[in-house]
Design a protein around this motif. Structure first.
Motif, PDB file in Angstrom:
ATOM      1  N   ASP A 183       9.561  -7.517  -6.252  1.00  0.00           N
ATOM      2  CA  ASP A 183       8.497  -6.523  -6.043  1.00  0.00           C
ATOM      3  C   ASP A 183       7.436  -6.608  -7.138  1.00  0.00           C
ATOM      4  O   ASP A 183       7.719  -7.046  -8.251  1.00  0.00           O
ATOM      5  CB  ASP A 183       9.088  -5.107  -6.125  1.00  0.00           C
ATOM      6  CG  ASP A 183       9.637  -4.623  -4.806  1.00  0.00           C
ATOM      7  OD1 ASP A 183       9.303  -5.181  -3.762  1.00  0.00           O
ATOM      8  OD2 ASP A 183      10.417  -3.658  -4.839  1.00  0.00           O
ATOM      9  N   SER A 222       2.622 -10.858  -0.434  1.00  0.00           N
ATOM     10  CA  SER A 222       2.278  -9.915   0.632  1.00  0.00           C
ATOM     11  C   SER A 222       1.282  -8.888   0.103  1.00  0.00           C
ATOM     12  O   SER A 222       1.495  -8.317  -0.967  1.00  0.00           O
ATOM     13  CB  SER A 222       3.561  -9.228   1.114  1.00  0.00           C
ATOM     14  OG  SER A 222       3.322  -8.462   2.256  1.00  0.00           O
ATOM     15  N   SER A 275      -0.165  -4.133   3.324  1.00  0.00           N
ATOM     16  CA  SER A 275       0.787  -3.327   4.095  1.00  0.00           C
ATOM     17  C   SER A 275       2.158  -3.971   4.054  1.00  0.00           C
ATOM     18  O   SER A 275       2.285  -5.185   3.914  1.00  0.00           O
ATOM     19  CB  SER A 275       0.352  -3.213   5.559  1.00  0.00           C
ATOM     20  OG  SER A 275      -0.887  -2.570   5.663  1.00  0.00           O
ATOM     21  N   GLU A 276       3.167  -3.149   4.215  1.00  0.00           N
ATOM     22  CA  GLU A 276       4.541  -3.643   4.286  1.00  0.00           C
ATOM     23  C   GLU A 276       4.740  -4.431   5.572  1.00  0.00           C
ATOM     24  O   GLU A 276       4.184  -4.098   6.619  1.00  0.00           O
ATOM     25  CB  GLU A 276       5.479  -2.439   4.262  1.00  0.00           C
ATOM     26  CG  GLU A 276       6.933  -2.778   4.261  1.00  0.00           C
ATOM     27  CD  GLU A 276       7.784  -1.527   4.155  1.00  0.00           C
ATOM     28  OE1 GLU A 276       8.272  -1.069   5.213  1.00  0.00           O
ATOM     29  OE2 GLU A 276       7.936  -1.014   3.031  1.00  0.00           O
ATOM     30  N   THR A 311      12.360  -6.744   3.946  1.00  0.00           N
ATOM     31  CA  THR A 311      11.119  -5.983   3.925  1.00  0.00           C
ATOM     32  C   THR A 311      10.257  -6.493   2.781  1.00  0.00           C
ATOM     33  O   THR A 311      10.732  -6.635   1.647  1.00  0.00           O
ATOM     34  CB  THR A 311      11.407  -4.482   3.749  1.00  0.00           C
ATOM     35  OG1 THR A 311      12.207  -4.053   4.857  1.00  0.00           O
ATOM     36  CG2 THR A 311      10.126  -3.674   3.715  1.00  0.00           C
ATOM     37  N   LEU A 312       8.997  -6.797   3.082  1.00  0.00           N
ATOM     38  CA  LEU A 312       8.041  -7.290   2.100  1.00  0.00           C
ATOM     39  C   LEU A 312       7.037  -6.179   1.781  1.00  0.00           C
ATOM     40  O   LEU A 312       6.069  -5.992   2.511  1.00  0.00           O
ATOM     41  CB  LEU A 312       7.290  -8.502   2.639  1.00  0.00           C
ATOM     42  CG  LEU A 312       8.126  -9.702   3.073  1.00  0.00           C
ATOM     43  CD1 LEU A 312       7.241 -10.752   3.725  1.00  0.00           C
ATOM     44  CD2 LEU A 312       8.892 -10.276   1.891  1.00  0.00           C
ATOM     45  N   PRO A 313       7.255  -5.430   0.707  1.00  0.00           N
ATOM     46  CA  PRO A 313       6.278  -4.406   0.340  1.00  0.00           C
ATOM     47  C   PRO A 313       4.982  -5.061  -0.135  1.00  0.00           C
ATOM     48  O   PRO A 313       4.976  -6.226  -0.550  1.00  0.00           O
ATOM     49  CB  PRO A 313       6.939  -3.657  -0.819  1.00  0.00           C
ATOM     50  CG  PRO A 313       8.344  -4.113  -0.870  1.00  0.00           C
ATOM     51  CD  PRO A 313       8.397  -5.443  -0.187  1.00  0.00           C
ATOM     52  N   PRO A 314       3.873  -4.325  -0.116  1.00  0.00           N
ATOM     53  CA  PRO A 314       2.637  -4.863  -0.697  1.00  0.00           C
ATOM     54  C   PRO A 314       2.873  -5.249  -2.161  1.00  0.00           C
ATOM     55  O   PRO A 314       3.638  -4.592  -2.870  1.00  0.00           O
ATOM     56  CB  PRO A 314       1.654  -3.695  -0.608  1.00  0.00           C
ATOM     57  CG  PRO A 314       2.204  -2.816   0.460  1.00  0.00           C
ATOM     58  CD  PRO A 314       3.697  -2.979   0.413  1.00  0.00           C
ATOM     59  N   SER A 365       4.464  -7.802  -3.254  1.00  0.00           N
ATOM     60  CA  SER A 365       5.735  -8.500  -3.493  1.00  0.00           C
ATOM     61  C   SER A 365       5.553  -9.999  -3.285  1.00  0.00           C
ATOM     62  O   SER A 365       4.571 -10.455  -2.710  1.00  0.00           O
ATOM     63  CB  SER A 365       6.824  -7.960  -2.560  1.00  0.00           C
ATOM     64  OG  SER A 365       6.512  -8.234  -1.207  1.00  0.00           O
ATOM     65  N   ARG A 399      -2.947  -6.488   7.360  1.00  0.00           N
ATOM     66  CA  ARG A 399      -2.146  -7.046   6.266  1.00  0.00           C
ATOM     67  C   ARG A 399      -2.768  -8.378   5.873  1.00  0.00           C
ATOM     68  O   ARG A 399      -3.382  -9.053   6.700  1.00  0.00           O
ATOM     69  CB  ARG A 399      -0.705  -7.258   6.728  1.00  0.00           C
ATOM     70  CG  ARG A 399       0.189  -7.874   5.667  1.00  0.00           C
ATOM     71  CD  ARG A 399       1.619  -8.059   6.199  1.00  0.00           C
ATOM     72  NE  ARG A 399       2.433  -8.752   5.231  1.00  0.00           N
ATOM     73  CZ  ARG A 399       2.642 -10.066   5.231  1.00  0.00           C
ATOM     74  NH1 ARG A 399       2.124 -10.833   6.169  1.00  0.00           N
ATOM     75  NH2 ARG A 399       3.396 -10.620   4.304  1.00  0.00           N
TER      76      ARG A 399
END
Length: 189
Positions: free
Chosen positions: A17, A123, A126-127, A146-149, A151, A174
Motif C-alpha cells: 500500500d 493503481s 480508485s480501488e 484488492t488494489l487500493p489507490p 498501491s 481509474r
C-alpha cells in the motif's frame, strides 16, 4: 493488504500500500490525462480503456513489438520505486504503459505478452480488484487482491506465467502505470 505474516494470494505476487503520496497520485493522473491516450485495440476489437506506451509498445492490432518514445522525466522516480519494490534495477523496467479506465472499462482475462517478464503496476484514483485464475483439470483455481489507490503490485514467476489476470469493469474512473521488463528471450532477439 499484506503484513509481515500474510502469504501472497499466489506465489510470485507481491503487493504494498501507499507507494506514493496523495499529491503524487494527483500529479500522475494529470500527466496521464495530458498524454495522447488512444483506445486499446486488439485485432478488430476496440476496448474502452485508453492507453499510451513509453519505452516499448506492443501493437495488438498488427501483432508488432517496437521501440516507443522514451520515458519522460516525470516517470523516472516512480519507475525507480517500482524497480526497488520488485528487486530490479530501474533500467530493467524498459516499458511503461499508462492506462485510463473510464466508467465501464476493465481488462479481460489475459497473460502479458511473452516479450515481457516482470510486471509492476501502480493503481491510481480508485480501488480495483485484481482477479487471478489458473486452469485446472476441473475448472479454475481463483484468487483476488484488492488494489487500493496508490498501491503497487508485482507479478513474477508462477503468477506471471501460470495464471491469467483481469480487472472487472468499474463504475468510476481509474488510472494505472504499469512497468515491464523484457524477457531473456526478447533481449536475445
Amino acid at each position: 493488504m499484506f503484513d509481515l505474516f500474510d502469504l501472497p494470494a499466489v506465489p510470485g505476487l507481491s503487493f504494498y500500500d501507499d507507494v506514493i503520496t496523495d499529491a503524487q497520485e494527483a500529479a500522475f493522473i494529470a500527466h496521464i490525462d495530458a498524454c495522447d491516450l488512444t483506445p486499446f485495440r486488439f485485432q478488430q476489437w476496440t476496448g474502452k480503456r485508453l492507453t499510451y506506451s513509453y519505452g516499448w509498445s506492443y501493437d495488438f492490432e498488427h501483432v508488432r513489438f517496437a521501440p516507443a518514445e522514451p520515458m519522460p522525466d516525470w516517470l523516472l522516480d516512480v519507475r525507480g520505486r517500482a524497480a526497488a519494490f520488485a528487486g530490479l534495477s530501474a533500467d530493467e523496467l524498459v516499458q511503461a504503459l499508462l492506462i485510463r479506465y473510464d466508467p465501464g472499462a476493465g481488462i479481460g482475462w489475459h497473460k502479458d505478452r511473452s516479450v515481457f517478464e516482470h510486471v509492476v503496476g501502480i493503481s491510481l484514483g480508485s480501488e480495483a480488484v485484481l482477479r487471478l485464475r489458473r486452469r485446472t483439470q476441473t475448472g479454475f483455481d481463483r484468487a483476488e487482491v484488492t488494489l487500493p489507490p496508490r498501491s503497487i503490485y508485482h507479478l513474477s514467476g508462477e503468477v506471471r506465467h501460470a495464471w491469467e489476470h483481469s480487472i472487472a469493469p468499474m463504475d468510476v474512473p481509474r488510472w494505472s502505470i504499469t512497468f515491464r521488463s523484457l524477457s531473456d528471450k526478447s533481449r536475445r532477439a
